[in-house]
Design a protein around this motif. Structure first.
Motif, PDB file in Angstrom:
ATOM      1  N   MET A 124       0.832  -1.199   0.000  1.00  0.00           N
ATOM      2  CA  MET A 124       0.000   0.000   0.000  1.00  0.00           C
ATOM      3  C   MET A 124       0.868   1.251   0.000  1.00  0.00           C
ATOM      4  O   MET A 124       1.894   1.304   0.686  1.00  0.00           O
ATOM      5  N   PRO A 125       0.480   2.267  -0.767  1.00  0.00           N
ATOM      6  CA  PRO A 125       1.330   3.471  -0.867  1.00  0.00           C
ATOM      7  C   PRO A 125       1.490   4.205   0.459  1.00  0.00           C
ATOM      8  O   PRO A 125       2.542   4.766   0.732  1.00  0.00           O
ATOM      9  N   GLU A 129       2.914   7.180  -7.682  1.00  0.00           N
ATOM     10  CA  GLU A 129       1.540   6.978  -7.207  1.00  0.00           C
ATOM     11  C   GLU A 129       0.571   6.860  -8.374  1.00  0.00           C
ATOM     12  O   GLU A 129      -0.387   6.079  -8.316  1.00  0.00           O
ATOM     13  N   GLU A 130       0.802   7.605  -9.443  1.00  0.00           N
ATOM     14  CA  GLU A 130      -0.096   7.516 -10.597  1.00  0.00           C
ATOM     15  C   GLU A 130       0.059   6.193 -11.338  1.00  0.00           C
ATOM     16  O   GLU A 130      -0.921   5.647 -11.844  1.00  0.00           O
ATOM     17  N   SER A 131       1.283   5.670 -11.413  1.00  0.00           N
ATOM     18  CA  SER A 131       1.530   4.439 -12.163  1.00  0.00           C
ATOM     19  C   SER A 131       1.475   3.192 -11.308  1.00  0.00           C
ATOM     20  O   SER A 131       1.767   2.105 -11.812  1.00  0.00           O
ATOM     21  N   GLY A 132       1.128   3.332 -10.041  1.00  0.00           N
ATOM     22  CA  GLY A 132       1.065   2.154  -9.192  1.00  0.00           C
ATOM     23  C   GLY A 132       2.426   1.556  -8.915  1.00  0.00           C
ATOM     24  O   GLY A 132       2.569   0.330  -8.858  1.00  0.00           O
ATOM     25  N   TRP A 133       3.439   2.382  -8.765  1.00  0.00           N
ATOM     26  CA  TRP A 133       4.814   1.965  -8.458  1.00  0.00           C
ATOM     27  C   TRP A 133       5.379   1.044  -9.536  1.00  0.00           C
ATOM     28  O   TRP A 133       6.126   0.110  -9.259  1.00  0.00           O
ATOM     29  N   ASN A 134       5.021   1.311 -10.790  1.00  0.00           N
ATOM     30  CA  ASN A 134       5.499   0.526 -11.923  1.00  0.00           C
ATOM     31  C   ASN A 134       6.269   1.469 -12.845  1.00  0.00           C
ATOM     32  O   ASN A 134       5.683   2.366 -13.475  1.00  0.00           O
TER      33      ASN A 134
END
Length: 311
Positions: A74-75, A287-292
């Motif tokens: 989770m962020p 956060e926008e890319s889901g940590w990818n």
């Protein structure tokens, strides 16, 4: 004493001993081999049983779930938003206090000078402490002036010119004493154009055969983008060839945990672009890319002579 022709006891008949000289002699069961028809076949059967038992142990499922919990991804657990908010509030408070102090200093500087009093005897002279304080100030000023003259006129204890002459003379003696030509190693000064050690380094030789790497003459341009990052904590997240827009580029992305350095290079046209993302923008992109980071690399675009990350 029993007769040698005495009948064996019941324990012998039950397999608990052997009949020797009319007496029963016990033999340990551990010393008796298991009767088999063929030793080779029995060994193969025993080995198959052991293999089956080992396979059952490998296939056995654990009763305890040792996987990491899903909450670790989770962020809000990776980023301490409360600490960042407190730091921002602290910085705002310091900035407000500095602004108030600067305003007060400006008001004091613009305020008219207070006229000197002529009624009080202690405030008639230039020095507030009177003649005695003025004489003390004059003495301290005179002593400081004499000390400054001594420091300016003082000669150094170490004569650098004499040391250099002695070193040159020693080099001449060394050349005379040597049988073979003397080769003196000179200290190489590092050029200013040398790229930083914290730059984006190249792949090893075995990986260069699989991926297309930019030539060595572009190392300075590619290293310049990550020159401010910490070399000890620099970590590469992407280092591969992928399309940027409609053109294939060799993409390198490295981070020191705070900022993100991006460098792309096109070997066909010889073009290279760099981009350094700040800590706040780096966190927002994650956060926008889901940590990818692959999703961040897919948003790279080239606009003229600039490298951009499109929304």
């Amino acid at each position: 004493p029993g007769s040698p022709f005495q009948a064996p006891p019941r324990s012998f008949l039950r397999g608990r001993g052997t009949w020797v000289g009319g007496r029963t002699t016990r033999i340990a069961a551990m010393h008796r081999a298991i009767p088999v028809g063929n030793k080779v076949c029995a060994a193969r059967v025993r080995k198959r049983y052991e293999d089956q038992r080992a396979q059952r142990l490998r296939d056995m499922k654990s009763q305890i779930d040792t996987r990491p919990p899903e909450t670790t991804g989770m962020p809000h657990l990776k980023t301490n938003y409360k600490r960042d908010e407190m730091l921002n509030q602290r910085h705002d408070t310091i900035e407000r206090d500095n602004r108030i102090m600067l305003t007060k200093m400006h008001d004091f500087a613009r305020k008219a000078e207070v006229p000197r009093s002529t009624s009080l005897p202690l405030l008639r002279n230039e020095c507030p402490g009177g003649p005695a304080q003025q004489r003390e100030y004059d003495r301290i000023t005179h002593d400081n002036y004499r000390m400054l003259n001594r420091l300016n006129n003082m000669q150094g204890e170490l004569n650098v010119r004499r040391f250099e002459d002695s070193w040159s003379q020693g080099q001449n003696y060394l050349k005379i004493a040597c049988e073979y030509p003397l080769i003196l190693q000179k200290k190489k000064s590092r050029s200013r154009n040398t790229p930083s050690r914290a730059g984006l380094t190249r792949l090893p030789a075995e990986q260069q055969m699989q991926q297309q790497v930019p030539p060595a003459d572009c190392a300075e341009d590619l290293n310049a983008v990550a020159g401010d990052l910490d070399d000890g904590m620099l970590r590469y997240v992407i280092r591969e060839e992928r399309p940027v827009g409609d053109t294939p580029f060799f993409v390198e992305m490295a981070t020191d945990g705070q900022r993100l350095a991006i460098s792309i290079y096109d070997a066909a046209s010889g073009r290279g672009f760099e981009l350094l993302v700040s800590e706040d923008n780096h966190r927002a992109l994650l956060e926008e890319s889901g940590w990818n980071y692959n999703l961040i690399a897919d948003r790279l675009r080239v606009d003229g002579d600039r490298l951009l990350i499109v929304p």
